[in-house]
Design a protein around this motif. Structure first.
Motif, PDB file in Angstrom:
ATOM      1  N   ASP A 417     -18.204  25.362 -17.653  1.00  0.00           N
ATOM      2  CA  ASP A 417     -16.849  24.803 -18.411  1.00  0.00           C
ATOM      3  C   ASP A 417     -16.016  24.694 -17.075  1.00  0.00           C
ATOM      4  OD1 ASP A 417     -14.553  23.909 -19.712  1.00  0.00           O
ATOM      5  OD2 ASP A 417     -14.482  25.578 -21.028  1.00  0.00           O
ATOM      6  N   THR A 418     -15.791  23.511 -16.841  1.00  0.00           N
ATOM      7  CA  THR A 418     -14.817  23.363 -15.350  1.00  0.00           C
ATOM      8  C   THR A 418     -13.487  23.009 -15.685  1.00  0.00           C
ATOM      9  OG1 THR A 418     -15.769  21.064 -15.105  1.00  0.00           O
ATOM     10  CG2 THR A 418     -17.245  22.940 -14.259  1.00  0.00           C
ATOM     11  N   THR A 422      -7.058  15.412 -11.716  1.00  0.00           N
ATOM     12  CA  THR A 422      -6.979  14.441 -10.783  1.00  0.00           C
ATOM     13  C   THR A 422      -6.435  15.144  -9.412  1.00  0.00           C
ATOM     14  OG1 THR A 422      -7.056  12.783 -12.495  1.00  0.00           O
ATOM     15  CG2 THR A 422      -6.392  12.153 -10.018  1.00  0.00           C
ATOM     16  N   ASP A 506      -0.545  22.902 -17.469  1.00  0.00           N
ATOM     17  CA  ASP A 506      -1.264  23.356 -18.563  1.00  0.00           C
ATOM     18  C   ASP A 506      -0.752  24.652 -18.917  1.00  0.00           C
ATOM     19  OD1 ASP A 506      -3.262  21.365 -19.116  1.00  0.00           O
ATOM     20  OD2 ASP A 506      -4.615  21.932 -17.585  1.00  0.00           O
ATOM     21  N   ARG A 521      -2.021  20.397 -22.323  1.00  0.00           N
ATOM     22  CA  ARG A 521      -0.562  20.029 -21.385  1.00  0.00           C
ATOM     23  C   ARG A 521       0.208  20.765 -22.194  1.00  0.00           C
ATOM     24  NH1 ARG A 521      -2.108  17.911 -16.703  1.00  0.00           N
ATOM     25  NH2 ARG A 521      -0.074  17.456 -16.575  1.00  0.00           N
ATOM     26  N   ARG A 532      -6.527  10.853 -19.597  1.00  0.00           N
ATOM     27  CA  ARG A 532      -5.217  11.346 -19.647  1.00  0.00           C
ATOM     28  C   ARG A 532      -4.238  10.216 -19.856  1.00  0.00           C
ATOM     29  NH1 ARG A 532      -4.033  14.736 -14.339  1.00  0.00           N
ATOM     30  NH2 ARG A 532      -1.712  14.341 -14.022  1.00  0.00           N
TER      31      ARG A 532
HETATM   32  C1  WT7 Z   1      -6.204  17.782 -17.448  1.00  0.00           C
HETATM   33  C2  WT7 Z   1      -6.632  17.192 -16.070  1.00  0.00           C
HETATM   34  C3  WT7 Z   1     -10.783  16.583 -13.589  1.00  0.00           C
HETATM   35  C4  WT7 Z   1     -11.238  16.696 -14.960  1.00  0.00           C
HETATM   36  C5  WT7 Z   1     -11.166  15.439 -15.669  1.00  0.00           C
HETATM   37  C6  WT7 Z   1      -9.825  15.178 -16.188  1.00  0.00           C
HETATM   38  C7  WT7 Z   1      -7.424  18.902 -19.093  1.00  0.00           C
HETATM   39  C8  WT7 Z   1      -9.595  19.226 -17.623  1.00  0.00           C
HETATM   40  C9  WT7 Z   1     -10.578  20.957 -18.467  1.00  0.00           C
HETATM   41  C10 WT7 Z   1     -11.286  22.042 -19.105  1.00  0.00           C
HETATM   42  C11 WT7 Z   1      -9.620  22.677 -20.550  1.00  0.00           C
HETATM   43  C12 WT7 Z   1      -9.279  20.674 -19.179  1.00  0.00           C
HETATM   44  C13 WT7 Z   1      -6.444  19.771 -18.484  1.00  0.00           C
HETATM   45  C14 WT7 Z   1      -5.723  19.008 -17.042  1.00  0.00           C
HETATM   46  N1  WT7 Z   1      -8.689  19.523 -18.317  1.00  0.00           N
HETATM   47  N2  WT7 Z   1     -10.752  20.162 -17.650  1.00  0.00           N
HETATM   48  N3  WT7 Z   1     -12.529  22.335 -18.777  1.00  0.00           N
HETATM   49  N4  WT7 Z   1     -10.759  22.926 -20.145  1.00  0.00           N
HETATM   50  N5  WT7 Z   1      -8.758  21.638 -20.285  1.00  0.00           N
HETATM   51  O1  WT7 Z   1      -8.731  15.086 -15.240  1.00  0.00           O
HETATM   52  O2  WT7 Z   1      -7.113  13.449 -15.872  1.00  0.00           O
HETATM   53  O3  WT7 Z   1      -6.553  14.578 -14.014  1.00  0.00           O
HETATM   54  O4  WT7 Z   1      -6.650  15.609 -16.498  1.00  0.00           O
HETATM   55  O5  WT7 Z   1      -7.362  17.723 -18.288  1.00  0.00           O
HETATM   56  O6  WT7 Z   1      -5.155  19.726 -19.520  1.00  0.00           O
HETATM   57  O7  WT7 Z   1      -4.611  19.360 -16.813  1.00  0.00           O
HETATM   58  P1  WT7 Z   1      -7.112  14.605 -15.518  1.00  0.00           P
END
Ligand code: WT7
Length: 650
Positions: A417-418, A422, A506, A521, A532
């Motif tokens: 779970d990563t 962005t 977060d 968030r 997002r």
């Molecule tokens: C936001 C970033 C790079 C991943 C794709 C989305 C949420 C991302 C997880 C996880 C819980 C997560 C956060 C973060 N998020 N991965 N494994 N567990 N929340 O990238 O569009 O830049 O969004 O996605 O809230 O801040 P993004």
């Protein structure tokens, strides 16, 4: 009945908050499987992150070696100073000696057509395009290019050709509207747009070049549009070039010029807390070190892997783990143009069996949709090639985790779970699959070299099980460098809430074992199906409609999508004649046209007024409660209009 039994087993596991040791058969063959040794590396990396990243910089080829690993002109970092490299050379040329006949990409279309490209073939296509861009259009380092394409090999060829000649690419997900595309092209001053005439999804034809035409009619900097024709009969206009004709007289080799480590590799627009998306700027050297290292460690990469990250290249996940991180390691990937449940609910599992996929990296929203579709769609397939599973984009609920683990991984594949963003460029919090005991719903621990923490409003470190803000204490190589044309916004968004700490946006807590649990968030950004969106962006789209006076958008919990979009709208004409249903439909379509269908509100609620504080601020907390169908909670004494929100219904 089977499902019911599984469910109760799942509930028991969750109640007991069970910990899953990495499956023994996996650990045996894992690249990293000595916990004591790993613990030492991790602890050292927490004390001296720069030292850890220096050692990982060896993973890539430097045309000129860097002299200093890190420089911090707070909050602007530089990594691997004076180093020179070519990212495309790192992804292609250096693998040719040993694996020119190895498959780089297996592409599958929604209708089942398959195309495979070896590293040699990919190299040749990239070289031809690079040569043509330089010799015919004079594109050069410092220029930028927009890519608006479906998930076909040519989209990746365009990325790599840009990287090869030092042109920063800005990929816009092909589901965005012409307005969104235009704004992004203008902000990045793109000189060229790469597109194709059409894309295919859910059995439908998407007219991509039509959208590009609408967008570029307003873009002064765009001189040409390069169109990959999938349909022979497509007609092109005078500023449009036929991709095949453009490249076919070009040499199949190209000498890659090295660029500075800090040279911008790409811009990627993402939503923030204001109406305008931010152009996240990523570097070359630091970014490549970050994605290559995390891909190798977290996905336990092996020469024989068939890796499938289901993200589109329009998102950061696609940039880092469909393209750069995987190619830098010389690994074979699957890419699929269609929808994962089309034309049947077992499509994704069918593809896994067909191509012997070893590693599946996908989003919780997709997992929940497969789970809901029913086990019978999975049971038709063996899934025996799978050895590792990944999750990304949003918190994964323990129920979905358990289903993924048992039903897809057959309890023999670890789940990574990563957590990342962005802005972070690469994964920052994740298990190491041969080492880390797993807890369903937790992204577990920071990657080596990443110093993460939970702090309170004052920036003070919190103890176990205390909820607060997730921050990163030390810069890392693949972090964003700035926001394009807006360094002030970069400072403001990430470095102003807490002095010297990177603010992620977060909320999270750490448990007694130091495991991170990400809640989501805490700002005005919502996460719909792992995508997002800024609430203000949707609000701007709504108020651009002539019948809208005011709008406030909030997220509400959604079982399938993580969050759904609810818009509270005060119409200009709130009289008797208002047809709530038809106006709601019209506004939903309006938002989809303005931004893209991913921003289409799930529900529009019309109100006579929006709840505001005496100072005029919309009380979002209250709207969130209302949207979620909860009783209004907390203090509303500062509310200007105590009658709260009067909904208009008919
Ligand atoms: C936001 C970033 C790079 C991943 C794709 C989305 C949420 C991302 C997880 C996880 C819980 C997560 C956060 C973060 N998020 N991965 N494994 N567990 N929340 O990238 O569009 O830049 O969004 O996605 O809230 O801040 P993004």
């Amino acid at each position: 009945m089977e499902t019911r039994r599984n469910n109760s087993a799942i509930e028991t596991v969750i109640k007991e908050s069970r910990v899953f040791s990495p499956p023994a058969t996996f650990v045996e063959k894992a690249n990293i499987n000595d916990p004591a040794k790993y613990q030492t590396i991790w602890e050292d990396s927490q004390k001296n992150p720069v030292h850890f990243w220096e050692s990982q910089a060896e993973l890539i080829d430097w045309s000129k070696k860097w002299t200093q690993a890190f420089q911090w002109n707070e909050p602007f970092p530089k990594w691997f100073l004076e180093g020179k490299l070519n990212v495309a050379q790192n992804c292609l040329d250096r693998h040719l000696e040993k694996k020119k006949n190895k498959i780089a990409y297996i592409w599958e279309g929604e209708d089942g057509v398959v195309k495979k490209l070896t590293f040699q073939e990919l190299y040749e296509e990239v070289c031809q395009l690079s040569n043509a861009l330089e010799s015919k259009l004079g594109l050069k380092a410092g220029d930028s290019a927009s890519i608006y394409m479906p998930l076909i090999p040519e989209a990746i060829i365009a990325m790599l050709a840009c990287a090869r000649i030092g042109v920063a690419h800005s990929i816009v997900f092909a589901g965005f509207s012409s307005h969104s595309l235009r704004d992004r092209i203008q902000d990045a001053d793109c000189k060229i747009v790469f597109t194709s005439d059409v894309g295919y999804r859910r059995g439908q034809v998407l007219e991509l070049n039509k959208t590009v035409r609408e967008a570029v009619s307003d873009c002064k900097t765009v001189k040409n549009v390069l169109v990959f024709k999938r349909n022979r009969h497509t007609d092109l206009q005078s500023n449009e070039l036929d991709w095949r004709e453009f490249v076919n007289d070009q040499p199949k080799t190209h000498k890659a010029q090295p660029f500075d480590s800090e040279h911008p590799l790409f811009y990627l627009y993402t939503s923030g807390t204001t109406g305008k998306p931010k152009g996240i700027v990523h570097s070359s050297g630091g970014y490549l070190v970050g994605v290559a290292t995390t891909a190798k460690w977290i996905f336990d990469l092996k020469e024989t892997d068939i890796f499938w990250c289901t993200a589109d290249i329009g998102w950061i996940t696609g940039h880092s783990y469909v393209v750069y991180g995987l190619l830098a390691n010389g690994i074979t990937s699957v890419i699929y143009e269609g929808a994962p449940m089309h034309p049947h609910a077992g499509r994704i599992w069918e593809i896994i069996d067909k191509h012997n996929v070893t590693t599946l990296y996908t989003a919780p929203t997709a997992i929940r949709a497969f789970m809901r579709a029913g086990d019978q769609h999975v049971e038709k397939y063996s899934l025996k090639s799978l050895r590792l599973l990944g999750s990304v984009g949003e918190p994964i609920n323990p129920e979905a985790w358990m289903w993924y683990y048992q039903m897809i991984g057959k309890a023999k594949c670890p789940i990574v779970d990563t957590w990342w963003q962005t802005e972070t460029g690469s994964i920052l919090i994740s298990p190491i699959p041969g080492i880390t005991p797993l807890k369903p719903g937790s992204a577990t621990k920071p990657f080596p070299g990443i110093v993460a923490d939970i702090v309170n409003e004052e920036g003070k470190s919190l103890g176990p099980n205390e909820g607060g803000y997730l921050v990163i204490r030390h810069p890392w190589p693949s972090m964003l460098r700035t926001i394009h044309k807006n360094p002030e916004r970069y400072k403001e968004s990430y470095w102003s809430k807490f002095k010297g700490l990177y603010f992620t946006g977060d909320g999270a807590h750490k448990d007694e074992n130091g495991y991170f649990w990400i809640k989501g968030r805490v700002d005005d950004v919502i996460n719909v199906s792992g995508h997002r969106l800024g609430t203000m962006e949707i609000e701007s789209a709504l108020v651009s409609h002539p019948r809208v006076a005011e709008a406030a958008v909030v997220g509400r919990p959604d079982e399938l999508k993580g969050q759904g979009i609810v818009a509270f709208v005060t119409p200009r004409d709130s009289g008797e004649t208002l047809d709530v249903k038809s106006l709601a439909q019209e506004l939903k379509n309006h938002v989809a046209n303005e931004i893209g269908s991913l921003a289409r509100p799930d529900e529009i609620k019309f109100t006579k007024t929006l709840p505001k504080t005496r100072s005029g601020k919309i009380m979002r907390r209250l709207l969130k409660d209302l949207a979620a169908g909860k009783e209004i909670s907390g203090d509303t004494t500062t509310l200007e209009n105590p009658s709260l929100v009067e909904l208009i219904e008919n």
